[in-house]
Design a protein around this motif. Structure first.
Motif, PDB file in Angstrom:
ATOM      1  N   ALA A   1       0.809  -1.224   0.000  1.00  0.00           N
ATOM      2  CA  ALA A   1       0.000   0.000   0.000  1.00  0.00           C
ATOM      3  C   ALA A   1       0.843   1.277   0.000  1.00  0.00           C
ATOM      4  CB  ALA A   1      -0.954   0.001   1.199  1.00  0.00           C
ATOM      5  N   ILE A   2       1.863   1.325   0.836  1.00  0.00           N
ATOM      6  CA  ILE A   2       2.686   2.539   0.944  1.00  0.00           C
ATOM      7  C   ILE A   2       3.455   2.783  -0.355  1.00  0.00           C
ATOM      8  CG2 ILE A   2       4.621   3.626   2.137  1.00  0.00           C
ATOM      9  CD1 ILE A   2       3.736   2.234   4.682  1.00  0.00           C
ATOM     10  N   ARG A   3       4.048   1.718  -0.898  1.00  0.00           N
ATOM     11  CA  ARG A   3       4.808   1.867  -2.145  1.00  0.00           C
ATOM     12  C   ARG A   3       3.902   2.264  -3.312  1.00  0.00           C
ATOM     13  NH1 ARG A   3       8.509  -3.503  -2.230  1.00  0.00           N
ATOM     14  NH2 ARG A   3       6.654  -4.345  -1.227  1.00  0.00           N
ATOM     15  N   ILE A   4       2.689   1.722  -3.333  1.00  0.00           N
ATOM     16  CA  ILE A   4       1.739   2.077  -4.389  1.00  0.00           C
ATOM     17  C   ILE A   4       1.361   3.554  -4.281  1.00  0.00           C
ATOM     18  CG2 ILE A   4      -0.616   1.720  -5.232  1.00  0.00           C
ATOM     19  CD1 ILE A   4      -0.327  -1.223  -4.438  1.00  0.00           C
ATOM     20  N   ALA A   5       1.087   3.990  -3.034  1.00  0.00           N
ATOM     21  CA  ALA A   5       0.705   5.388  -2.816  1.00  0.00           C
ATOM     22  C   ALA A   5       1.826   6.334  -3.256  1.00  0.00           C
ATOM     23  CB  ALA A   5       0.361   5.606  -1.344  1.00  0.00           C
ATOM     24  N   LEU A   6       3.060   6.000  -2.919  1.00  0.00           N
ATOM     25  CA  LEU A   6       4.197   6.844  -3.309  1.00  0.00           C
ATOM     26  C   LEU A   6       4.372   6.857  -4.834  1.00  0.00           C
ATOM     27  CD1 LEU A   6       6.858   5.896  -0.605  1.00  0.00           C
ATOM     28  CD2 LEU A   6       5.710   8.098  -0.881  1.00  0.00           C
ATOM     29  N   ALA A   7       4.258   5.684  -5.439  1.00  0.00           N
ATOM     30  CA  ALA A   7       4.439   5.593  -6.892  1.00  0.00           C
ATOM     31  C   ALA A   7       3.376   6.386  -7.634  1.00  0.00           C
ATOM     32  CB  ALA A   7       4.409   4.128  -7.329  1.00  0.00           C
ATOM     33  N   VAL A   8       2.134   6.268  -7.186  1.00  0.00           N
ATOM     34  CA  VAL A   8       1.041   6.978  -7.844  1.00  0.00           C
ATOM     35  C   VAL A   8       1.178   8.485  -7.645  1.00  0.00           C
ATOM     36  CG1 VAL A   8      -1.449   7.388  -7.806  1.00  0.00           C
ATOM     37  CG2 VAL A   8      -0.566   5.054  -7.744  1.00  0.00           C
ATOM     38  N   THR A   9       1.526   8.896  -6.433  1.00  0.00           N
ATOM     39  CA  THR A   9       1.668  10.331  -6.146  1.00  0.00           C
ATOM     40  C   THR A   9       2.796  10.952  -6.958  1.00  0.00           C
ATOM     41  OG1 THR A   9       0.848   9.999  -3.888  1.00  0.00           O
ATOM     42  CG2 THR A   9       2.040  12.037  -4.340  1.00  0.00           C
ATOM     43  N   LEU A  10       3.963  10.318  -6.931  1.00  0.00           N
ATOM     44  CA  LEU A  10       5.106  10.858  -7.663  1.00  0.00           C
ATOM     45  C   LEU A  10       4.891  10.764  -9.177  1.00  0.00           C
ATOM     46  CD1 LEU A  10       8.040   9.393  -5.522  1.00  0.00           C
ATOM     47  CD2 LEU A  10       7.179  11.742  -5.543  1.00  0.00           C
ATOM     48  N   GLY A  11       4.290   9.668  -9.618  1.00  0.00           N
ATOM     49  CA  GLY A  11       4.022   9.510 -11.043  1.00  0.00           C
ATOM     50  C   GLY A  11       3.028  10.541 -11.552  1.00  0.00           C
ATOM     51  N   SER A  12       1.972  10.774 -10.782  1.00  0.00           N
ATOM     52  CA  SER A  12       0.969  11.764 -11.171  1.00  0.00           C
ATOM     53  C   SER A  12       1.561  13.165 -11.193  1.00  0.00           C
ATOM     54  CB  SER A  12      -0.222  11.716 -10.209  1.00  0.00           C
ATOM     55  OG  SER A  12      -0.872  10.466 -10.263  1.00  0.00           O
ATOM     56  N   ALA A  13       2.360  13.477 -10.162  1.00  0.00           N
ATOM     57  CA  ALA A  13       2.985  14.807 -10.106  1.00  0.00           C
ATOM     58  C   ALA A  13       3.907  15.025 -11.299  1.00  0.00           C
ATOM     59  CB  ALA A  13       3.764  14.956  -8.802  1.00  0.00           C
ATOM     60  N   THR A  14       4.630  13.984 -11.684  1.00  0.00           N
ATOM     61  CA  THR A  14       5.546  14.097 -12.821  1.00  0.00           C
ATOM     62  C   THR A  14       4.787  14.322 -14.122  1.00  0.00           C
ATOM     63  OG1 THR A  14       7.139  12.636 -11.733  1.00  0.00           O
ATOM     64  CG2 THR A  14       7.368  12.941 -14.109  1.00  0.00           C
ATOM     65  N   THR A  15       3.718  13.559 -14.347  1.00  0.00           N
ATOM     66  CA  THR A  15       2.946  13.714 -15.586  1.00  0.00           C
ATOM     67  C   THR A  15       2.299  15.092 -15.665  1.00  0.00           C
ATOM     68  OG1 THR A  15       0.949  12.721 -14.602  1.00  0.00           O
ATOM     69  CG2 THR A  15       2.475  11.253 -15.733  1.00  0.00           C
ATOM     70  N   LEU A  16       1.800  15.585 -14.526  1.00  0.00           N
ATOM     71  CA  LEU A  16       1.186  16.911 -14.506  1.00  0.00           C
ATOM     72  C   LEU A  16       2.209  18.001 -14.808  1.00  0.00           C
ATOM     73  CD1 LEU A  16      -1.188  16.688 -11.396  1.00  0.00           C
ATOM     74  CD2 LEU A  16      -1.845  16.713 -13.806  1.00  0.00           C
TER      75      LEU A  16
END
Length: 230
Positions: free
Chosen positions: A92-107
């Motif tokens: 859960a923690i790794r998924i949350a970090l990956a999604v947050t950082l990935g989304s921020a990068t794409t934006l």
């Protein structure tokens, strides 16, 4: 023929038929990554509209039936998620970090590159929703003051490019973990990437569904808050 072209169910049936033909071509080519079914079907529908000189509004009288089904279809993706629920909880923690950082990068990349190269704020606001599913992207784009129709096009293009490029890039980087592949497809290529993950295996599919859902939720919360600042 004119009557048929103005029959909504004709365009519904044609769209489904084009997608099924795309699937057939995909299988015949050995699941060639450059020919995903949605790309072939997309091209066939556009070609038909062009040859028959049919306006988009006429097509959408039938296409809206399929558009209205997008929401329920996305909900059905909860099945592979449920099947891998134990593993998802552990990560859960790794998924949350990956999604947050990935989304921020794409934006950041989408906004920055559009403003830098094109300098059009409306276009930049529209392209911000490129990495989430179409229904969510259209709704958020309307709030941001962008173009919903253009947003749908960006979503499709992003998904297609993601399906074509993500796996070769991950292979080049020697990233072979099913979890990483699934999250990358879900964050960067939304539903189209998730459909590709479904072909790869249950673990990839579950992580892609989770990443896609969390990415759409994060965008839905953050983007309206950022609208004023952008």
């Amino acid at each position: 023929m004119t009557v048929l072209l103005h029959t909504p169910l004709f365009w519904t049936a044609l769209t489904i038929g084009c997608f099924l033909l795309g699937q057939h071509v995909y299988r015949l080519t050995g699941n060639l990554v450059l020919l995903p079914p949605i790309l072939t079907g997309f091209g066939l529908v556009i070609t038909t509209l062009k040859l028959t000189d049919t306006p988009y509004a006429v097509y959408m009288e039938g296409g809206r039936y399929l558009h209205d089904m997008l929401g329920p279809v996305i909900v059905m993706l909860a099945v592979p998620l449920f099947q891998q629920l134990k593993a998802l909880r552990q990560d859960a923690i790794r998924i949350a970090l990956a999604v947050t950082l990935g989304s921020a990068t794409t934006l950041a990349c989408a906004w920055g590159l559009t403003i830098w190269w094109i300098g059009d704020p409306m276009l930049a606001q529209t392209i911000l929703t490129k990495s989430i599913t179409t229904p969510v992207a259209v709704a958020i784009t309307s709030q941001l003051g962008g173009d919903p129709s253009l947003a749908a096009a960006f979503v499709i293009l992003t998904g297609l490019l993601g399906v074509i490029l993500i796996l070769p890039i991950l292979t080049l980087l020697r990233i072979r973990q099913p979890e990483a592949i699934g999250i990358t497809l879900g964050v960067c290529a939304h539903a189209i990437g998730t459909s590709r993950a479904l072909e790869l295996g249950e673990r990839e599919a579950a992580y892609a569904v989770t990443a896609m859902t969390l990415t759409a939720t994060l965008h839905a919360i953050v983007l309206p808050l950022l609208a004023g600042l952008l």
